[in-house]
Write an enzyme that holds these catalytic residues in place. Sequence first.
Site, mmCIF file in Angstrom:
data_model
loop_
_atom_site.group_PDB
_atom_site.id
_atom_site.type_symbol
_atom_site.label_atom_id
_atom_site.label_comp_id
_atom_site.label_asym_id
_atom_site.label_seq_id
_atom_site.Cartn_x
_atom_site.Cartn_y
_atom_site.Cartn_z
ATOM 1 C CG HIS A 1 -1.897 -1.175 1.488
ATOM 2 N ND1 HIS A 1 -2.564 -1.777 0.414
ATOM 3 C CD2 HIS A 1 -1.895 -1.765 2.730
ATOM 4 C CE1 HIS A 1 -3.092 -2.732 1.010
ATOM 5 N NE2 HIS A 1 -2.626 -2.933 2.407
ATOM 6 C CG ASP B 1 3.659 -7.413 3.543
ATOM 7 O OD1 ASP B 1 2.360 -7.569 3.151
ATOM 8 O OD2 ASP B 1 3.944 -6.596 4.364
#
EC number: 2.7.1.17
Length: 499
Positions: free
Chosen positions: A82, A239
Amino acid sequence: MSYVIGIDLGTGSVKGLVVNKKGTVVLEASEPYPLFHIKKGYSEQDPADWLHATETILKKLIAKMPELKEQLQGISFSGQMHSLVLLDEKQQPLRNAILWNDVRTTKQCEEITQKLGKRLVEKTKNLALEGFTLPKILWIKEHEPEIWAKAKSFLLPKDYLAFWLTGNQQMECSDAAGTLLLNVMDKQWDMEIAETFGIDRTLLPSLVSSLENIGTVNPVLAKELGLKTDVCVFAGGADNACAALGAGIVEENRGMCSIGTSGVFLSYEGEQEKDYQGKLHFFNHVIPNTYYSMGVTLAAGQSLTWFRETFAKEQTFEALVASSKNSTIGANGLLFTPYIMGERTPHVDSKIRGSFIGMDASHVISDFTRAVLEGITFSLKDSQVMMQTIAGKQFQEIVSVGGGAKSELWLQIQADIFNAKIVTLKTEQGPGLGAAMIAAVGVGWFATVKECAKQFVVYDKEYFPNEEAVASYQAVYELYREIYNQTKTLCHRLNEALN
């Protein structure tokens, strides 16, 4: 011998793992970098710090293993999702990156929700939350128009790292899924969303898959590192997707419970679309043409840290957790909700706050500790229940990672609350191992990611649910689920009264 390197660009540091064909991590290095909180709710980093730290760990690894100069075949990445990196016409960052845990964008989230309505979830599979990238872009447009006027493209952290390493600019789909600009099922930028908010197509980088070869280490850096052969670079993944891969979450009805500062309950979803109505995150996986879903508890391990630092600072975490064996299932009638930072799943509510319910004069520290452990696990069970209810999933096995996997007592609590077999990893390397696995498949060591997982992911201990404990916990969990609605109005009014 041949090697690959997995690089995990985290929030606090970058980590590099050297892995051989057997899946053995033969060397690792990490390098920290600072966070900047210039105002309350702001969280930023300087992208130059990521580059410097990554170059440092590569030099450390090669200095300790000079054979890498000739035997390193591939590199790939995992990265924090993000976070926004805005680039100018010279492809240089225009400002610090605004990170995933920055919460300045509530107004922009409301604007996105109002303008797109149901189409937002239909297209992106997710709600507009402060952590996502599009709200950050809109904040820049409103508050820093002079910066926005100079913007020519944007990248996410690990994609910026890949650009630095290869000279080629692109964005990988499992990460792009967290921008609120990607049509998740089509795996294409959604131009209706972009045009609604005045984002030109030229600002959107080309999209690639996780396994795509995006180039080789650029000649200048290769010479500086002493590399004597071309090293292929692969796009990598977000991730959470890489962490799931590194834990072997590559089949249906397998889940992952990850308890760090925040908590994640994640499930492999295969190739089919699931309609969670935005109640769970639904993202593209690093495995081609597949997806994963996940729910988030904002303060999982953080709740335990807060409790220890506030009430039991003299005890180690290990001793504090172990003491909860002196309590009972349901903590002798004490319930805890881990809403100390608000909550994400299933309650998207920044104003809700945590509670201890049922306190009386008989309760001691072991009861409170057990209530915290159980409350964190109940919160993650909320996500499991939604996956089972909405998508009909049946979890045969859940891989536990992070702080929740370091206590046998807590692992057994997870098995009993989730009513599923819990397994741990022999060696937990997190997203970095997933990144190394992408590189291993990319260079041709394995035909598929699933084949690689069979070789690289090694499990350790197993914990099975106890039928009697499962029944007791189910009764307690039903009471836990009532707390949010019973305390919501009071928490909101209290928040308003004091702010």
